[in-house]
Design a protein around this motif. Structure first.
Motif, PDB file in Angstrom:
ATOM      1  N   ILE A  67       0.840  -1.206   0.000  1.00 56.60           N
ATOM      2  CA  ILE A  67       0.000   0.000   0.000  1.00 56.60           C
ATOM      3  C   ILE A  67       0.874   1.255   0.000  1.00 56.60           C
ATOM      4  CG2 ILE A  67      -1.767   1.301   1.244  1.00 56.60           C
ATOM      5  CD1 ILE A  67      -2.652  -1.302   2.530  1.00 56.60           C
ATOM      6  N   ILE A  68       1.951   1.188   0.799  1.00 56.30           N
ATOM      7  CA  ILE A  68       2.809   2.369   0.937  1.00 56.30           C
ATOM      8  C   ILE A  68       3.805   2.472  -0.230  1.00 56.30           C
ATOM      9  CG2 ILE A  68       4.436   3.528   2.514  1.00 56.30           C
ATOM     10  CD1 ILE A  68       3.173   1.695   4.699  1.00 56.30           C
ATOM     11  N   GLY A  69       3.999   1.361  -0.941  1.00 53.82           N
ATOM     12  CA  GLY A  69       4.947   1.367  -2.060  1.00 53.82           C
ATOM     13  C   GLY A  69       6.381   1.216  -1.602  1.00 53.82           C
ATOM     14  N   ILE A  70       6.559   0.438  -0.528  1.00 53.29           N
ATOM     15  CA  ILE A  70       7.921   0.165  -0.031  1.00 53.29           C
ATOM     16  C   ILE A  70       8.346  -1.229  -0.476  1.00 53.29           C
ATOM     17  CG2 ILE A  70       9.082  -0.533   2.135  1.00 53.29           C
ATOM     18  CD1 ILE A  70       8.090   2.050   3.374  1.00 53.29           C
ATOM     19  N   ASP A  71       9.578  -1.361  -0.948  1.00 52.25           N
ATOM     20  CA  ASP A  71      10.158  -2.653  -1.295  1.00 52.25           C
ATOM     21  C   ASP A  71      10.743  -3.250  -0.013  1.00 52.25           C
ATOM     22  OD1 ASP A  71      11.950  -4.717  -2.006  1.00 52.25           O
ATOM     23  OD2 ASP A  71      12.265  -3.853  -3.989  1.00 52.25           O
ATOM     24  N   HIS A  72      10.045  -4.250   0.524  1.00 52.17           N
ATOM     25  CA  HIS A  72      10.415  -4.781   1.836  1.00 52.17           C
ATOM     26  C   HIS A  72      11.810  -5.430   1.815  1.00 52.17           C
ATOM     27  CE1 HIS A  72       8.718  -6.771   5.725  1.00 52.17           C
ATOM     28  NE2 HIS A  72       9.675  -5.928   5.959  1.00 52.17           N
ATOM     29  N   GLU A  73      12.125  -6.091   0.704  1.00 53.88           N
ATOM     30  CA  GLU A  73      13.440  -6.745   0.612  1.00 53.88           C
ATOM     31  C   GLU A  73      14.567  -5.712   0.638  1.00 53.88           C
ATOM     32  OE1 GLU A  73      13.825  -9.985  -2.149  1.00 53.88           O
ATOM     33  OE2 GLU A  73      15.901  -9.463  -2.577  1.00 53.88           O
ATOM     34  N   LYS A  74      14.415  -4.678  -0.164  1.00 55.37           N
ATOM     35  CA  LYS A  74      15.445  -3.626  -0.182  1.00 55.37           C
ATOM     36  C   LYS A  74      15.587  -2.990   1.192  1.00 55.37           C
ATOM     37  CE  LYS A  74      15.750  -1.726  -4.836  1.00 55.37           C
ATOM     38  NZ  LYS A  74      15.238  -0.673  -5.711  1.00 55.37           N
ATOM     39  N   ALA A  75      14.449  -2.688   1.806  1.00 58.42           N
ATOM     40  CA  ALA A  75      14.470  -2.054   3.130  1.00 58.42           C
ATOM     41  C   ALA A  75      15.197  -2.949   4.135  1.00 58.42           C
ATOM     42  CB  ALA A  75      13.037  -1.778   3.598  1.00 58.42           C
ATOM     43  N   ALA A  76      14.923  -4.261   4.058  1.00 58.14           N
ATOM     44  CA  ALA A  76      15.529  -5.199   5.010  1.00 58.14           C
ATOM     45  C   ALA A  76      17.044  -5.286   4.797  1.00 58.14           C
ATOM     46  CB  ALA A  76      14.887  -6.582   4.855  1.00 58.14           C
ATOM     47  N   ILE A  77      17.455  -5.389   3.540  1.00 56.41           N
ATOM     48  CA  ILE A  77      18.885  -5.545   3.246  1.00 56.41           C
ATOM     49  C   ILE A  77      19.652  -4.244   3.491  1.00 56.41           C
ATOM     50  CG2 ILE A  77      20.577  -6.089   1.441  1.00 56.41           C
ATOM     51  CD1 ILE A  77      18.477  -7.930   0.189  1.00 56.41           C
ATOM     52  N   ASN A  78      18.997  -3.119   3.252  1.00 54.87           N
ATOM     53  CA  ASN A  78      19.663  -1.842   3.548  1.00 54.87           C
ATOM     54  C   ASN A  78      20.052  -1.737   5.008  1.00 54.87           C
ATOM     55  OD1 ASN A  78      19.650  -0.830   0.995  1.00 54.87           O
ATOM     56  ND2 ASN A  78      17.831   0.461   1.253  1.00 54.87           N
ATOM     57  N   LYS A  79      19.197  -2.306   5.883  1.00 52.78           N
ATOM     58  CA  LYS A  79      19.496  -2.176   7.316  1.00 52.78           C
ATOM     59  C   LYS A  79      20.290  -3.373   7.851  1.00 52.78           C
ATOM     60  CE  LYS A  79      17.827  -0.732  11.771  1.00 52.78           C
ATOM     61  NZ  LYS A  79      16.802  -0.054  12.557  1.00 52.78           N
ATOM     62  N   TYR A  80      19.920  -4.593   7.435  1.00 52.67           N
ATOM     63  CA  TYR A  80      20.558  -5.814   7.960  1.00 52.67           C
ATOM     64  C   TYR A  80      21.316  -6.490   6.828  1.00 52.67           C
ATOM     65  CZ  TYR A  80      17.513  -5.133  11.963  1.00 52.67           C
ATOM     66  OH  TYR A  80      16.878  -4.605  13.060  1.00 52.67           O
ATOM     67  N   ASN A  81      22.639  -6.433   6.861  1.00 52.00           N
ATOM     68  CA  ASN A  81      23.380  -7.009   5.747  1.00 52.00           C
ATOM     69  C   ASN A  81      24.690  -7.662   6.202  1.00 52.00           C
ATOM     70  OD1 ASN A  81      23.887  -7.801   3.186  1.00 52.00           O
ATOM     71  ND2 ASN A  81      23.903  -5.761   2.277  1.00 52.00           N
ATOM     72  N   TYR A  82      24.522  -8.785   6.923  1.00 47.75           N
ATOM     73  CA  TYR A  82      25.646  -9.642   7.318  1.00 47.75           C
ATOM     74  C   TYR A  82      26.629  -8.990   8.282  1.00 47.75           C
ATOM     75  CZ  TYR A  82      23.943 -12.986   3.937  1.00 47.75           C
ATOM     76  OH  TYR A  82      23.141 -13.863   3.256  1.00 47.75           O
TER      77      TYR A  82
END
Lengths: 96, 96
Positions: A67-82
């Motif tokens: 609904i908001i037009g957010i890419d959940h995968e991108k948002a997740a990887i931007n913050k949590y990335n190994y």
């Protein structure tokens, strides 16, 4: 299945209804699903029911992101990335 | 990134701490993150902050699934798989 693919699947299935319901209504559904997950965890008896509640939470989260037009995968990887967000190590070695 | 890969990444980063905190403590964190997401949505001003809250919710969800030993991707696909749960169509054509 990629996080993004799951979100796209939810879009193809439910976007019309989700967008009509809107952000507040969909967020409230998500809160209800979190409560249901909590109840299953408290009971701790039925693994299949618990799995279904996990499925519902990620599904409503995807609907909300659509609904908001957010890419959940991108948002997740931007913050949590190994790397830990605080100590920058893998695994996290924070001492707090 | 697959849902499962994201969960594995969270496992490699935080499983020790997550398992020490336990199911209740981790569920309570997840509830807090849902509340923070709700606050950002209500404000509706800061897209980047909203994306970070979406990231936090899926991260804590993965941590919780790791403690219980649930494969979140399998659970999600078992329930949501390109058909509406009720009308069995894509997109959903339920009339309620």
């Amino acid at each position: 299945m990629h996080i993004h693919e799951f979100q796209e699947m939810m879009h193809s299935l439910y976007f019309k209804r989700d967008s009509e319901r809107g952000v507040n209504g969909t967020y409230n559904w998500l809160v209800d699903e979190i409560a249901e997950l909590g109840e299953e965890l408290k009971k701790g008896e039925d693994r299949e029911a618990t799995e279904k509640e996990f499925a519902d939470v990620i599904a409503w989260l995807a609907s909300l992101a659509n609904i908001i037009g957010i890419d959940h995968e991108k948002a997740a990887i931007n913050k949590y990335n190994y790397k830990c967000l605080k100590c920058q190590q893998t695994p996290c070695k924070c001492t707090f």
